[in-house]
Design a protein around this motif. Sequence first.
Motif, PDB file in Angstrom:
ATOM      1  N   VAL A 216       0.835  -1.199   0.000  1.00  0.00           N
ATOM      2  CA  VAL A 216       0.000   0.000   0.000  1.00  0.00           C
ATOM      3  C   VAL A 216       0.871   1.251   0.000  1.00  0.00           C
ATOM      4  O   VAL A 216       0.597   2.223  -0.701  1.00  0.00           O
ATOM      5  CB  VAL A 216      -0.924   0.009   1.232  1.00  0.00           C
ATOM      6  N   GLY A 217       1.946   1.216   0.778  1.00  0.00           N
ATOM      7  CA  GLY A 217       2.795   2.388   0.937  1.00  0.00           C
ATOM      8  C   GLY A 217       3.506   2.838  -0.318  1.00  0.00           C
ATOM      9  O   GLY A 217       3.977   3.974  -0.392  1.00  0.00           O
ATOM     10  N   THR A 218       3.586   1.959  -1.324  1.00  0.00           N
ATOM     11  CA  THR A 218       4.243   2.355  -2.570  1.00  0.00           C
ATOM     12  C   THR A 218       3.511   3.486  -3.275  1.00  0.00           C
ATOM     13  O   THR A 218       4.085   4.155  -4.132  1.00  0.00           O
ATOM     14  CB  THR A 218       4.344   1.151  -3.537  1.00  0.00           C
ATOM     15  N   SER A 219       2.247   3.708  -2.925  1.00  0.00           N
ATOM     16  CA  SER A 219       1.481   4.770  -3.578  1.00  0.00           C
ATOM     17  C   SER A 219       1.754   6.148  -2.979  1.00  0.00           C
ATOM     18  O   SER A 219       1.297   7.147  -3.518  1.00  0.00           O
ATOM     19  CB  SER A 219      -0.019   4.469  -3.479  1.00  0.00           C
ATOM     20  N   ILE A 220       2.480   6.211  -1.856  1.00  0.00           N
ATOM     21  CA  ILE A 220       2.710   7.504  -1.202  1.00  0.00           C
ATOM     22  C   ILE A 220       3.482   8.475  -2.092  1.00  0.00           C
ATOM     23  O   ILE A 220       3.084   9.649  -2.213  1.00  0.00           O
ATOM     24  CB  ILE A 220       3.416   7.302   0.159  1.00  0.00           C
ATOM     25  N   PRO A 221       4.597   8.059  -2.748  1.00  0.00           N
ATOM     26  CA  PRO A 221       5.254   9.010  -3.656  1.00  0.00           C
ATOM     27  C   PRO A 221       4.336   9.479  -4.778  1.00  0.00           C
ATOM     28  O   PRO A 221       4.374  10.654  -5.172  1.00  0.00           O
ATOM     29  CB  PRO A 221       6.439   8.203  -4.211  1.00  0.00           C
ATOM     30  N   VAL A 222       3.522   8.562  -5.286  1.00  0.00           N
ATOM     31  CA  VAL A 222       2.572   8.920  -6.346  1.00  0.00           C
ATOM     32  C   VAL A 222       1.562   9.928  -5.822  1.00  0.00           C
ATOM     33  O   VAL A 222       1.192  10.892  -6.505  1.00  0.00           O
ATOM     34  CB  VAL A 222       1.858   7.656  -6.869  1.00  0.00           C
ATOM     35  N   LEU A 223       1.104   9.697  -4.604  1.00  0.00           N
ATOM     36  CA  LEU A 223       0.140  10.610  -3.999  1.00  0.00           C
ATOM     37  C   LEU A 223       0.729  12.005  -3.837  1.00  0.00           C
ATOM     38  O   LEU A 223       0.050  13.010  -4.065  1.00  0.00           O
ATOM     39  CB  LEU A 223      -0.294  10.060  -2.636  1.00  0.00           C
ATOM     40  N   MET A 224       2.002  12.081  -3.434  1.00  0.00           N
ATOM     41  CA  MET A 224       2.647  13.376  -3.272  1.00  0.00           C
ATOM     42  C   MET A 224       2.698  14.130  -4.607  1.00  0.00           C
ATOM     43  O   MET A 224       2.537  15.351  -4.655  1.00  0.00           O
ATOM     44  CB  MET A 224       4.068  13.204  -2.721  1.00  0.00           C
ATOM     45  N   ILE A 225       2.928  13.384  -5.691  1.00  0.00           N
ATOM     46  CA  ILE A 225       2.956  14.006  -7.015  1.00  0.00           C
ATOM     47  C   ILE A 225       1.568  14.495  -7.397  1.00  0.00           C
ATOM     48  O   ILE A 225       1.388  15.614  -7.883  1.00  0.00           O
ATOM     49  CB  ILE A 225       3.483  13.014  -8.069  1.00  0.00           C
ATOM     50  N   ALA A 226       0.565  13.649  -7.154  1.00  0.00           N
ATOM     51  CA  ALA A 226      -0.798  13.961  -7.577  1.00  0.00           C
ATOM     52  C   ALA A 226      -1.368  15.153  -6.818  1.00  0.00           C
ATOM     53  O   ALA A 226      -1.850  16.128  -7.423  1.00  0.00           O
ATOM     54  CB  ALA A 226      -1.692  12.739  -7.369  1.00  0.00           C
ATOM     55  N   VAL A 227      -1.327  15.086  -5.502  1.00  0.00           N
ATOM     56  CA  VAL A 227      -1.937  16.145  -4.696  1.00  0.00           C
ATOM     57  C   VAL A 227      -0.995  17.357  -4.583  1.00  0.00           C
ATOM     58  O   VAL A 227      -1.437  18.501  -4.659  1.00  0.00           O
ATOM     59  CB  VAL A 227      -2.294  15.609  -3.296  1.00  0.00           C
ATOM     60  N   GLY A 228       0.308  17.085  -4.400  1.00  0.00           N
ATOM     61  CA  GLY A 228       1.261  18.171  -4.255  1.00  0.00           C
ATOM     62  C   GLY A 228       1.321  19.075  -5.464  1.00  0.00           C
ATOM     63  O   GLY A 228       1.437  20.300  -5.347  1.00  0.00           O
ATOM     64  N   SER A 229       1.240  18.491  -6.657  1.00  0.00           N
ATOM     65  CA  SER A 229       1.280  19.303  -7.867  1.00  0.00           C
ATOM     66  C   SER A 229       0.064  20.212  -7.955  1.00  0.00           C
ATOM     67  O   SER A 229       0.141  21.339  -8.465  1.00  0.00           O
ATOM     68  CB  SER A 229       1.353  18.402  -9.104  1.00  0.00           C
TER      69      SER A 229
END
Length: 866
Positions: A351-364
């Motif tokens: 599950v935790g592998t999605s955290i970097p992706v989440l940072m890109i998605a929401v952070g951007s």
Amino acid sequence: MDRYIRFVLKRPVWVLVVFLIVTIMLASGMLKLQFDTSITAFLPTSDIAYKNYEQVKEIYGDCDTFVILDITDKNLWQYETFRRINDLIIDLEEFEDYKPAQEQQRIAQLDRLLADQAVTAEALLNHFIDDPAYKRLLARKLKLIGGDAGLLSSRTKRKLKSAVVTSNELKSVEMIDDIISPLTSKDITGEDDSLETIELIETDSAGNRLLPRTDTEFQIFIEKLRRNPVFEQGIYVADDKGNITDLGIVIRFKDGSNSDPIAREILEIVNSHDKLNIISQGQPLIYIWINNYMQQDLSRLIPLVMLVVVIIFFINFKSIRGVILPFVTLSMASLWILGLMGHLGAKITTVGTSIPVLMIAVGSSYAIHILNQYYADYNLITKEGKTDGLQHAMGHISMTVFLTGLTTFVAFMTLATHEISAISEWGLFSAIGIMFAVLISSSVIPAALILMPHKPGGARFSNRKGVNSPVIDRIIRLMSIGALYHYKKVLAVVLILLVVSFIGLFKIQVDTELLRNFKEDNYIRTSAKTISDKYGGRWGFNIIIDSGKPDGVKCTEYLNTVFDFRAWLEAEENKDLCIGRTDAFPDFLKTMNMAMNNDDTESFCNPACNMDIADYLEIYSDDDDNSDGRIDQFEPYVDTEFQACNVLARLGEDGDTLLGTLGMEHIFKKISEHLDQTLPPGYSYKITGHPSLMVQSAGYIVDGQIKSLMLTLLVIGIMILILLRDFKAGLLSLIPMSVAVIFNFGIMGWFGIYLDVATSTIATITIGIGVDDTIHFLNTFRYYRNLGEDMNTAIQHTLEVAGKAILFTSMALIFGFSVMGLSTFKPLILFGVLMIVTMVATTIGALLVLPCAIKLTNVSLVKKTA
């Protein structure tokens, strides 16, 4: 928020330096990051199934966690082949039986050699020619660090010493419990009313195995293997004609809950014996392979996602600062949260592998909204002066970003109470990461902008319209027309899509089968099929049959009950159980009975009476290292009171089809129903093991998904109600997010995408992105309404400003996440697909469904004056 922005604009250099220092400090934690792919990360320790599993492990050991190595060779029955197999086993045995004095002596010799400035790899290895096992270990380590030839540099020496010390520490733990193979196995023989253990391969006085050399010696060895029916599909495989074609090595662990280090060492050892044709398989290895795939693909694909995103940023912004600033903020947010996890010792799960992706998605999204506001107010900043203008522009948008971040933070924090630790940790660190992204975007971008030159007339975008792109402008016009003039038709179409998606929702299947993560032609899938076919299964589970009384196992009634049950498990009419082999304590008694009857194979059956059972156990003796009253060989199969027996069942596949969670659930249900009907009065049973835990975890995924979605939507609705102080607005805000979630689940159902530990986070990410877009739209809409604009004009202007930023971010991320399709790991591919669906759904929800709902309900959001 205005005070903070004023502080940032007044001391920009100081702010940037502080953020740089924090980034460096937190980023160092990434070196400490570890991955955890074990099933135990997806079950709460309070769960009854987990407790049963732990209790069974305490009594019988971790016997359902094992690795199977299959060895085949066209020259199988030759001394050279057996010598290589023996070397492989010796290398494995180094991690089974730790010898402190020997290891200390080895380390001392290694230190002396490494102190020589001119030592070469060849000289180092030749020094240990009389210690071949250690020589092979050094050769493995040198090859891994790229120092297997020539002069050893200081750096290579340090890396070699570190690798050797790590292996030595692993040896001292003695994680390998038993190595079962043709070269290490024992058999039982009987003569003159006595039973004794014999080794299939005899050893000399020094403990070295005396391998067969001549054809006659090999034939004698083959007869020893064939003598005991237990050995077939256990340590050897025979073809239809009865010829032995493969030899098997089964490696069992003392505690498989943290098998990662020893499983990696086993793979390293196996790969180093490349002159043997070895197929390796087992649940610990699957966890390693998943771990490797996650690390390799994430390290390769995340930068590609970032690259594509920044390229799209440049194409649309046509500005260097429009690329660099979002890139820096995204990178910093990812480094902060991953580094924090490393420092705190939190492990990255599937599950935790999605955290970097989440940072890109929401952070951007946060970075783009801030930059979009900057370009929208470019002329105003020029007019008011850079400091005052930035204060005005950044103060307004930063408050919106803060509110969206706070709402998303609360949404993700609702998962922190999840019963599954992997998901609760994901919710906690995702929530913290969101606030990191908000803080960084609201600090670094304004601080950088105040330091950058601001030339009059230098704006790349027209006032109040944000991004100036023909494609985006065209889409915004279509959204405006649909929302303002055809909103009833739009909502009708959305309602139809919702009905279709709702039907698809009921087609979703939950699956926690790890092999489904890999493509069909992947080695992990093909090796699993091979091992299952040859050895009756690639992994196992425990069926504990309790007689209800001490020494109850030592009676014919019990033995016959277990015999009938095992026969039923492997019967042709029960092929749907996919059980190809079972092992149990009665096998020892059958072997004893055969030995006491002149090795007559027809006597390989349960003893005829209780007296024979008692006599066999009385006269048979072997090692009992822990003095618990059980011979070491018995420990995986019977408890210390001889009251219960562990039937270890190997689970295979349903032809070429993976069993999956539903298949395993069917198996356990059918076994339970059979035992309920057939066990004698007073008997009881318990089913546990890795497959059972995977079925149990599926239930937690479904329950947790429903609870978290309901709680998240409720909390977000209340928060938006408080922020906007309008009950209708609070209800309306739930519409675009709910539509996006249902649409996402509908896609999964209709296209057969399984709900598993990886895809279970998509709904929460959908809400996280959706609530950001919703608040940006509603807050901007309220802003224009408070300026006195009518509803149509306010919607039009909101779409031109907030809408363009939302659409721009979504398009960049859609292209970015399409890169995930290059992955060789199916969860990442599906994650990328679902993220694209999410971006489309949340964008349509915020820019079309929400304004249509506003038009239909006539919500004004105008602040009431006293």
